[in-house]
Design a protein around this motif. Structure first.
Motif, mmCIF file in Angstrom:
data_model
loop_
_atom_site.group_PDB
_atom_site.id
_atom_site.type_symbol
_atom_site.label_atom_id
_atom_site.label_comp_id
_atom_site.label_asym_id
_atom_site.label_seq_id
_atom_site.Cartn_x
_atom_site.Cartn_y
_atom_site.Cartn_z
ATOM 1 N N TRP A 8 0.828 -1.191 0.000
ATOM 2 C CA TRP A 8 0.000 0.000 0.000
ATOM 3 C C TRP A 8 0.874 1.257 0.000
ATOM 4 O O TRP A 8 0.619 2.200 -0.735
ATOM 5 C CB TRP A 8 -0.929 -0.043 1.216
ATOM 6 N N GLN A 9 1.926 1.268 0.822
ATOM 7 C CA GLN A 9 2.812 2.438 0.881
ATOM 8 C C GLN A 9 3.566 2.642 -0.427
ATOM 9 O O GLN A 9 3.842 3.769 -0.818
ATOM 10 C CB GLN A 9 3.817 2.296 2.020
ATOM 11 N N ALA A 10 3.908 1.565 -1.107
ATOM 12 C CA ALA A 10 4.625 1.662 -2.383
ATOM 13 C C ALA A 10 3.672 1.939 -3.538
ATOM 14 O O ALA A 10 4.089 1.954 -4.694
ATOM 15 C CB ALA A 10 5.411 0.381 -2.636
ATOM 16 N N ARG A 11 2.400 2.134 -3.237
ATOM 17 C CA ARG A 11 1.363 2.520 -4.202
ATOM 18 C C ARG A 11 1.100 1.487 -5.278
ATOM 19 O O ARG A 11 0.773 1.813 -6.426
ATOM 20 C CB ARG A 11 1.689 3.871 -4.841
ATOM 21 N N PHE A 12 1.190 0.205 -4.946
ATOM 22 C CA PHE A 12 0.790 -0.837 -5.888
ATOM 23 C C PHE A 12 -0.708 -1.089 -5.795
ATOM 24 O O PHE A 12 -1.314 -1.582 -6.741
ATOM 25 C CB PHE A 12 1.560 -2.130 -5.619
ATOM 26 N N PHE A 13 -1.307 -0.790 -4.633
ATOM 27 C CA PHE A 13 -2.739 -0.956 -4.423
ATOM 28 C C PHE A 13 -3.306 0.322 -3.827
ATOM 29 O O PHE A 13 -2.624 1.020 -3.083
ATOM 30 C CB PHE A 13 -3.016 -2.148 -3.480
ATOM 31 N N LYS A 14 -4.571 0.611 -4.132
ATOM 32 C CA LYS A 14 -5.204 1.835 -3.653
ATOM 33 C C LYS A 14 -5.536 1.780 -2.172
ATOM 34 O O LYS A 14 -5.670 2.819 -1.536
ATOM 35 C CB LYS A 14 -6.486 2.112 -4.436
ATOM 36 N N SER A 15 -5.729 0.592 -1.632
ATOM 37 C CA SER A 15 -6.060 0.480 -0.210
ATOM 38 C C SER A 15 -5.344 -0.731 0.382
ATOM 39 O O SER A 15 -4.940 -1.646 -0.340
ATOM 40 C CB SER A 15 -7.573 0.340 -0.013
ATOM 41 N N ARG A 16 -5.213 -0.713 1.691
ATOM 42 C CA ARG A 16 -4.580 -1.840 2.372
ATOM 43 C C ARG A 16 -5.430 -3.089 2.267
ATOM 44 O O ARG A 16 -4.912 -4.199 2.201
ATOM 45 C CB ARG A 16 -4.352 -1.499 3.842
ATOM 46 N N SER A 17 -6.744 -2.922 2.240
ATOM 47 C CA SER A 17 -7.613 -4.096 2.137
ATOM 48 C C SER A 17 -7.467 -4.773 0.773
ATOM 49 O O SER A 17 -7.530 -6.002 0.682
ATOM 50 C CB SER A 17 -9.064 -3.724 2.403
ATOM 51 N N LEU A 18 -7.246 -4.008 -0.293
ATOM 52 C CA LEU A 18 -6.987 -4.626 -1.602
ATOM 53 C C LEU A 18 -5.656 -5.368 -1.596
ATOM 54 O O LEU A 18 -5.535 -6.466 -2.157
ATOM 55 C CB LEU A 18 -6.978 -3.560 -2.702
ATOM 56 N N ALA A 19 -4.652 -4.791 -0.951
ATOM 57 C CA ALA A 19 -3.347 -5.459 -0.849
ATOM 58 C C ALA A 19 -3.470 -6.730 -0.029
ATOM 59 O O ALA A 19 -2.912 -7.775 -0.395
ATOM 60 C CB ALA A 19 -2.326 -4.514 -0.223
ATOM 61 N N ALA A 20 -4.215 -6.675 1.074
ATOM 62 C CA ALA A 20 -4.405 -7.863 1.908
ATOM 63 C C ALA A 20 -5.179 -8.932 1.155
ATOM 64 O O ALA A 20 -4.901 -10.124 1.293
ATOM 65 C CB ALA A 20 -5.129 -7.480 3.194
ATOM 66 N N GLY A 21 -6.141 -8.522 0.334
ATOM 67 C CA GLY A 21 -6.897 -9.482 -0.472
ATOM 68 C C GLY A 21 -6.024 -10.201 -1.482
ATOM 69 O O GLY A 21 -6.218 -11.394 -1.748
ATOM 70 N N CYS A 22 -5.076 -9.496 -2.050
ATOM 71 C CA CYS A 22 -4.135 -10.123 -2.986
ATOM 72 C C CYS A 22 -3.298 -11.177 -2.272
ATOM 73 O O CYS A 22 -3.071 -12.264 -2.791
ATOM 74 C CB CYS A 22 -3.241 -9.063 -3.617
ATOM 75 N N VAL A 23 -2.869 -10.854 -1.061
ATOM 76 C CA VAL A 23 -2.012 -11.777 -0.301
ATOM 77 C C VAL A 23 -2.809 -12.987 0.158
ATOM 78 O O VAL A 23 -2.387 -14.132 -0.037
ATOM 79 C CB VAL A 23 -1.374 -11.060 0.908
#
Length: 121
Positions: A8-23
Protein backbone atom coordinates in the motif's frame (compact mmCIF):
# COMPACT_ATOMS: atom_id res chain seq x y z
CA UNK A 1 6.97 -4.58 8.16
CA UNK A 2 3.70 -6.21 7.08
CA UNK A 3 3.61 -7.05 3.38
CA UNK A 4 0.13 -5.56 2.86
CA UNK A 5 1.20 -2.28 4.44
CA UNK A 6 4.36 -2.12 2.30
CA UNK A 7 2.40 -2.80 -0.92
CA UNK A 8 0.00 0.00 0.00
CA UNK A 9 2.81 2.44 0.88
CA UNK A 10 4.62 1.66 -2.38
CA UNK A 11 1.36 2.52 -4.20
CA UNK A 12 0.79 -0.84 -5.89
CA UNK A 13 -2.74 -0.96 -4.42
CA UNK A 14 -5.20 1.84 -3.65
CA UNK A 15 -6.06 0.48 -0.21
CA UNK A 16 -4.58 -1.84 2.37
CA UNK A 17 -7.61 -4.10 2.14
CA UNK A 18 -6.99 -4.63 -1.60
CA UNK A 19 -3.35 -5.46 -0.85
CA UNK A 20 -4.41 -7.86 1.91
CA UNK A 21 -6.90 -9.48 -0.47
CA UNK A 22 -4.14 -10.12 -2.99
CA UNK A 23 -2.01 -11.78 -0.30
CA UNK A 24 -4.75 -13.87 1.28
CA UNK A 25 -5.98 -14.89 -2.17
CA UNK A 26 -2.65 -16.64 -2.72
CA UNK A 27 -1.46 -14.31 -5.49
CA UNK A 28 1.67 -12.96 -3.80
CA UNK A 29 5.04 -14.67 -3.57
CA UNK A 30 7.83 -13.51 -1.29
CA UNK A 31 11.24 -14.80 -2.44
CA UNK A 32 9.49 -17.49 -4.49
CA UNK A 33 7.33 -18.78 -1.61
CA UNK A 34 3.61 -18.10 -1.44
CA UNK A 35 2.67 -15.71 1.35
CA UNK A 36 -0.32 -17.04 3.27
CA UNK A 37 -1.07 -14.06 5.50
CA UNK A 38 -1.14 -10.31 4.99
CA UNK A 39 0.89 -9.99 8.18
CA UNK A 40 3.91 -11.74 6.63
CA UNK A 41 7.05 -9.78 7.41
CA UNK A 42 9.14 -8.33 4.58
CA UNK A 43 12.30 -6.29 4.57
CA UNK A 44 14.93 -4.83 2.27
CA UNK A 45 16.27 -7.41 -0.18
CA UNK A 46 13.04 -9.44 -0.45
CA UNK A 47 11.64 -10.07 -3.93
CA UNK A 48 7.85 -9.86 -4.37
CA UNK A 49 5.94 -11.34 -7.31
CA UNK A 50 2.26 -10.47 -7.79
CA UNK A 51 -0.28 -9.69 -10.51
CA UNK A 52 -1.26 -6.09 -11.14
CA UNK A 53 -3.89 -5.66 -13.80
CA UNK A 54 -2.74 -7.66 -16.81
CA UNK A 55 0.93 -7.59 -15.79
CA UNK A 56 2.94 -9.78 -13.45
CA UNK A 57 5.06 -7.47 -11.29
CA UNK A 58 8.42 -8.54 -9.88
CA UNK A 59 9.87 -6.00 -7.46
CA UNK A 60 12.79 -6.01 -5.06
CA UNK A 61 12.28 -4.13 -1.80
CA UNK A 62 14.98 -1.47 -1.40
CA UNK A 63 13.63 0.36 1.65
CA UNK A 64 10.75 0.37 4.11
CA UNK A 65 8.56 3.45 4.10
CA UNK A 66 7.33 5.40 7.06
CA UNK A 67 4.24 6.80 5.32
CA UNK A 68 2.26 6.62 2.10
CA UNK A 69 3.77 9.60 0.38
CA UNK A 70 3.76 10.90 -3.18
CA UNK A 71 4.61 8.69 -6.15
CA UNK A 72 8.34 9.65 -6.40
CA UNK A 73 8.77 8.77 -2.73
CA UNK A 74 6.95 5.46 -3.25
CA UNK A 75 9.09 4.57 -6.29
CA UNK A 76 12.21 4.91 -4.17
CA UNK A 77 11.03 2.00 -2.02
CA UNK A 78 11.51 -0.66 -4.70
CA UNK A 79 13.46 -1.72 -7.76
CA UNK A 80 11.33 -3.00 -10.64
CA UNK A 81 12.64 -6.33 -11.93
CA UNK A 82 9.71 -6.99 -14.28
CA UNK A 83 10.79 -7.58 -17.88
CA UNK A 84 9.64 -4.78 -20.16
CA UNK A 85 6.74 -6.15 -22.14
CA UNK A 86 6.09 -3.84 -25.05
CA UNK A 87 2.90 -5.60 -26.09
CA UNK A 88 1.22 -4.87 -22.75
CA UNK A 89 2.23 -1.20 -22.75
CA UNK A 90 0.96 -0.34 -26.24
CA UNK A 91 -1.74 2.31 -26.27
CA UNK A 92 -5.20 0.88 -26.81
CA UNK A 93 -6.69 1.96 -30.13
CA UNK A 94 -9.80 4.13 -29.86
CA UNK A 95 -13.15 2.49 -30.46
CA UNK A 96 -14.02 2.76 -34.11
CA UNK A 97 -17.50 4.02 -34.82
CA UNK A 98 -19.25 1.86 -37.36
CA UNK A 99 -22.01 4.09 -38.75
CA UNK A 100 -21.86 7.73 -37.78
CA UNK A 101 -22.37 8.12 -34.05
CA UNK A 102 -23.83 4.67 -33.41
CA UNK A 103 -22.42 2.48 -30.67
CA UNK A 104 -20.44 -0.65 -31.61
CA UNK A 105 -22.41 -3.86 -31.68
CA UNK A 106 -21.56 -6.92 -29.61
CA UNK A 107 -19.77 -8.39 -32.62
CA UNK A 108 -17.75 -5.19 -33.06
CA UNK A 109 -16.78 -5.19 -29.38
CA UNK A 110 -15.57 -8.78 -29.64
CA UNK A 111 -13.39 -7.81 -32.61
CA UNK A 112 -11.97 -4.87 -30.65
CA UNK A 113 -11.23 -7.10 -27.65
CA UNK A 114 -9.49 -9.63 -29.91
CA UNK A 115 -7.39 -6.84 -31.45
CA UNK A 116 -6.37 -5.62 -27.99
CA UNK A 117 -5.43 -9.07 -26.67
CA UNK A 118 -3.81 -10.30 -29.84
CA UNK A 119 -4.12 -13.77 -31.38
CA UNK A 120 -4.50 -16.73 -29.08
CA UNK A 121 -1.63 -19.17 -29.10
Amino acid sequence: MRVDKWLWQARFFKSRSLAAGCVTGGHLRVNGNRAAKASAAVGPGDVLTFPQGRLIRVVKIVALGTRRGPAPEAQALYEDLSPPDEQERKPVPPIARIEGNSRPTKRDRRKLDLDRRGPLE
